[in-house]
Design a protein around this motif. Structure first.
Motif, mmCIF file in Angstrom:
data_model
loop_
_atom_site.group_PDB
_atom_site.id
_atom_site.type_symbol
_atom_site.label_atom_id
_atom_site.label_comp_id
_atom_site.label_asym_id
_atom_site.label_seq_id
_atom_site.Cartn_x
_atom_site.Cartn_y
_atom_site.Cartn_z
ATOM 1 N N GLU A 299 58.473 21.875 53.983
ATOM 2 C CA GLU A 299 59.281 22.863 53.287
ATOM 3 C C GLU A 299 58.390 23.817 52.479
ATOM 4 O O GLU A 299 57.423 23.413 51.838
ATOM 5 N N THR A 300 58.752 25.112 52.528
ATOM 6 C CA THR A 300 58.003 26.112 51.770
ATOM 7 C C THR A 300 58.925 26.809 50.775
ATOM 8 O O THR A 300 60.155 26.679 50.840
ATOM 9 N N GLU A 301 58.304 27.552 49.873
ATOM 10 C CA GLU A 301 59.051 28.311 48.872
ATOM 11 C C GLU A 301 58.321 29.622 48.581
ATOM 12 O O GLU A 301 57.188 29.813 49.028
ATOM 13 N N THR A 302 58.988 30.500 47.861
ATOM 14 C CA THR A 302 58.360 31.774 47.514
ATOM 15 C C THR A 302 57.313 31.563 46.424
ATOM 16 O O THR A 302 57.198 30.464 45.855
ATOM 17 N N CYS A 303 56.581 32.612 46.110
ATOM 18 C CA CYS A 303 55.505 32.520 45.109
ATOM 19 C C CYS A 303 56.106 32.581 43.705
ATOM 20 O O CYS A 303 56.176 33.650 43.076
ATOM 21 N N LEU A 304 56.527 31.430 43.219
ATOM 22 C CA LEU A 304 57.231 31.368 41.935
ATOM 23 C C LEU A 304 56.325 31.666 40.750
ATOM 24 O O LEU A 304 56.805 32.076 39.681
ATOM 25 N N ASP A 305 55.025 31.429 40.900
ATOM 26 C CA ASP A 305 54.093 31.652 39.794
ATOM 27 C C ASP A 305 53.270 32.925 39.961
ATOM 28 O O ASP A 305 52.227 33.094 39.308
ATOM 29 N N GLY A 306 53.712 33.812 40.843
ATOM 30 C CA GLY A 306 52.974 35.049 41.046
ATOM 31 C C GLY A 306 51.941 34.918 42.154
ATOM 32 O O GLY A 306 52.010 34.008 42.993
ATOM 33 N N TRP A 307 50.981 35.831 42.156
ATOM 34 C CA TRP A 307 49.984 35.896 43.226
ATOM 35 C C TRP A 307 48.564 35.931 42.666
ATOM 36 O O TRP A 307 48.338 36.364 41.538
ATOM 37 N N SER A 308 47.653 35.466 43.472
ATOM 38 C CA SER A 308 46.226 35.621 43.189
ATOM 39 C C SER A 308 45.692 36.707 44.125
ATOM 40 O O SER A 308 46.038 36.734 45.314
ATOM 41 N N TYR A 309 44.865 37.601 43.595
ATOM 42 C CA TYR A 309 44.385 38.746 44.374
ATOM 43 C C TYR A 309 42.868 38.686 44.546
ATOM 44 O O TYR A 309 42.132 38.358 43.603
ATOM 45 N N GLN A 310 42.430 39.007 45.735
ATOM 46 C CA GLN A 310 41.001 39.118 46.003
ATOM 47 C C GLN A 310 40.489 40.441 45.451
ATOM 48 O O GLN A 310 41.198 41.454 45.486
ATOM 49 N N LYS A 311 39.255 40.456 44.975
ATOM 50 C CA LYS A 311 38.715 41.644 44.318
ATOM 51 C C LYS A 311 37.479 42.190 45.021
ATOM 52 O O LYS A 311 36.638 42.839 44.398
ATOM 53 N N ASN A 312 37.392 41.949 46.331
ATOM 54 C CA ASN A 312 36.234 42.469 47.049
ATOM 55 C C ASN A 312 36.389 43.941 47.418
ATOM 56 O O ASN A 312 35.428 44.711 47.384
ATOM 57 N N GLU A 313 37.616 44.374 47.759
ATOM 58 C CA GLU A 313 37.840 45.780 48.135
ATOM 59 C C GLU A 313 38.343 46.595 46.951
ATOM 60 O O GLU A 313 37.959 47.755 46.789
ATOM 61 N N PHE A 314 39.210 46.029 46.148
ATOM 62 C CA PHE A 314 39.719 46.688 44.942
ATOM 63 C C PHE A 314 39.593 45.723 43.771
ATOM 64 O O PHE A 314 39.875 44.536 43.907
ATOM 65 N N ILE A 315 39.203 46.264 42.619
ATOM 66 C CA ILE A 315 39.200 45.448 41.408
ATOM 67 C C ILE A 315 40.614 45.352 40.840
ATOM 68 O O ILE A 315 41.084 44.288 40.455
ATOM 69 N N SER A 316 41.293 46.495 40.821
ATOM 70 C CA SER A 316 42.653 46.533 40.294
ATOM 71 C C SER A 316 43.398 47.713 40.901
ATOM 72 O O SER A 316 42.858 48.818 41.011
ATOM 73 N N THR A 317 44.648 47.474 41.314
ATOM 74 C CA THR A 317 45.521 48.541 41.794
ATOM 75 C C THR A 317 46.898 48.342 41.168
ATOM 76 O O THR A 317 47.156 47.317 40.535
ATOM 77 N N ILE A 318 47.785 49.312 41.356
ATOM 78 C CA ILE A 318 49.130 49.140 40.813
ATOM 79 C C ILE A 318 49.843 48.004 41.542
ATOM 80 O O ILE A 318 50.777 47.409 41.001
#
Length: 568
Positions: free
Chosen positions: A110-129
């Motif tokens: 069984e799976t579920e949605t990302c209840l605690d948010g997301w982790s983002y990789q920072k190799n191409e962008f450090i921060s975006t909207i």
């Protein structure tokens, strides 16, 4: 005698015009940055569901020696051999970390949605909207919506600032637009929420229109007729070069807030030196401010090294040269005149389709560079570089093949490339990139053609109104283009089908327009109706005239024109 004669007397394209055009063109380097900024400020980083306390959970099971990437296999399912972006296991699947485990063994869990948010990789962008406000998965359409809102601001600005510039002057509105873009662009970098960001981007888009419209007017109204084509071509290269500069700036910063400041803060410099500009003398005369217009002409004459002309050009001379323009300005034309007569209506309707589809396909290709799987910064440079040869080829085609065939060919060629890319597998990135670059080149060539073509189709008395009317459709196309990208959630190929289909319709529509190569420019609406009126009606009238002549000859058979009997 007209205002162009006065320009030649005060130096033609002299030192003043060279400085004036250069200073007005430099901000164009950052105009392309504003339109394509979303590629980097709203770039989608690699992401997956955030797993709280993953390190402590691993230590509790004596798995701390495993890397974070290996540990994620127990928490996030795989999709196409990659970590899922929008789901995670409801409970950790530790057995998947053993060597004998398989993907199929985990697929039933069984799976579920990302209840605690997301982790983002920072190799191409450090921060975006996107990473700032989690515009992924179900909220992904908001990424494209931000660009649509910006383009809505560009459209609104064209309507508002276009009218205000005719009332308050080109220089005043241009100075204000520089200031508005500098201030609100920097405020955008401080946006505390997505809603605030969209509001600031909308207002920034309005100022972009104010800069483009008034800069073009000041260029055209201060340079001689013979230099307009050259100046227009060179000015367009500033926009093209600006696309390449954007890639370099975005690569060096990789943070959306810093990037906004970098492309907006320089407009404070433009705001400061824009006070040096000279208001359009032609506009000053047409608004009853001839004394100010005379001062501007004297200033231009001195800068061009023709101080003696300041004494020769008096108020009476100026008014005598501008008499024709003043008289023509008394007749008011509106957008209704573009649709009132049959030929004008046909031209306007066809041009609306061509302008919309050209802009629609252009931004459809240019606004989603990540889909090509190539480094986005390199892709931006390539997309910018292709405009140089594309515009040069378009100019050659326009000179030898004519406007109609060139316009239709560019649109149909871009459509064929867009359709072809649908059938190229994602693994063949070089082929996909090459086709995308060709498509961008064809749409750029179409833009080059439609600007010239439109100016030649509309008569002098309503040319500016016509240009503003049909170019509005281009802004509508630029608004719709990012919104259509949302359709890839339904079917990945659907956006390309829509973009390509639109270009096909526009290419066919372009064949309905009259050819203008080597044809004198029409001055009045009557000229347009007479020159490109219904051929069948003219043919019918010609046949009727010939029948009348034939019947006249039949009434007097056997006689020559001199009335003598014909020889048997």
């Amino acid at each position: 005698m007209g205002f162009s004669d006065l320009l030649n007397e005060v130096g033609g394209f002299g030192r003043f015009q060279l400085i004036h055009v250069t200073l007005l063109s430099i901000p164009g380097l950052l105009m392309a940055s504003q339109n394509l900024l979303n590629n980097f400020t709203a770039g989608i980083p690699g992401h997956f569901c955030k797993i709280p306390n993953i390190t402590s959970l691993a230590e509790a099971r004596n798995l701390s020696e495993l890397s974070r990437a290996d540990l994620l296999r127990a928490f996030i399912p795989l999709e196409d051999s990659k970590l899922s972006k929008c789901s995670r296991y409801a409970q950790a699947q530790w057995h998947l970390l053993s060597e004998n485990s398989s993907h199929y063994e985990a697929s039933s869990n069984e799976t579920e949605t990302c209840l605690d948010g997301w982790s983002y990789q920072k190799n191409e962008f450090i921060s975006t909207i996107v990473s700032e406000w989690d515009l992924v998965c179900k909220l992904r359409p908001l990424k494209q919506m931000s660009q649509t809102i910006y383009m809505g601001g560009v459209l609104t600005g064209a309507i508002i600032f276009g009218g205000l510039s005719d009332r308050f002057g080109r220089k005043a509105l241009l100075i204000w637009s520089y200031f508005q873009l500098a201030v609100l662009g920097c405020f955008t970098a401080l946006s505390p929420s997505y809603l605030a960001y969209c509001i600031f981007r909308f207002l920034t888009g309005m100022s972009v229109s104010g800069i483009i419209l008034n800069a073009v007017s000041l260029k055209v109204e201060w340079i001689p007729t013979k230099a307009r084509t050259l100046v227009g071509t060179i000015s367009s290269f500033f926009f093209t070069f600006g696309q390449m500069i954007l890639a370099g700036v975005a690569y060096s910063l990789k943070d959306w807030r810093k990037l906004h400041v970098a492309v907006c803060a320089p407009h404070f410099i433009f705001f400061i030196y824009s006070w040096w500009y000279s208001e359009s003398a032609r506009w000053l005369v047409l608004t009853g401010r001839s004394d100010e217009a005379l001062k501007q002409l004297h200033r231009v004459a001195k800068i061009n090294g023709r101080p003696e002309m300041a004494e020769k050009i008096t108020l009476e001379v100026l008014q005598a040269h501008m008499q024709k323009e003043v008289q023509s300005s008394k007749t008011m034309y509106t957008a209704y005149d573009l649709l009132r007569t049959s030929v004008m209506r046909k031209i306007s309707m066809c041009l609306m389709v061509v302008w919309f589809s050209t802009s629609f396909a252009y931004y459809g290709l240019a606004m989603d560079l990540q889909k090509f799987g190539v480094n986005i910064y390199l892709m931006q440079i390539i997309f910018g570089a292709v405009d140089f040869p594309a515009k040069l080829v378009a100019l050659v085609m326009l000179s030898f093949l004519g406007r109609r065939l060139t316009q239709a060919t560019c649109l149909l060629a871009s459509a064929s490339v867009i359709f072809a890319n649908i059938f190229v597998p994602k693994e063949m990135q070089i082929v996909r990139t090459t086709l995308a670059v060709l498509g961008k080149g064809f749409t750029s060539a179409s833009f080059t053609c439609v600007y010239l073509y439109t100016g030649e189709l509309y008569p002098t008395v309503i040319r500016q109104t016509g240009m503003g009317f049909v170019s509005t459709m281009a802004r509508v196309g630029s608004m719709a283009a990012p919104a259509v990208l949302i359709l890839d959630e339904v079917l990945p190929a659907l956006p390309s089908i829509v973009y390509g289909g639109s270009a096909v319709v526009a290419g066919i529509t372009a064949f309905l327009l009259p050819e203008t190569l080597s044809v004198p420019l029409p001055d009045t609406i009557e000229d347009v109706e007479e020159k490109w009126g219904n051929k069948s009606q003219r043919f019918k009238k010609q046949v009727q005239n010939e029948m009348v002549a034939f019947e006249a000859e039949e009434q007097t058979p056997g006689e020559h024109e001199d009335g003598k009997p014909a020889a048997l």
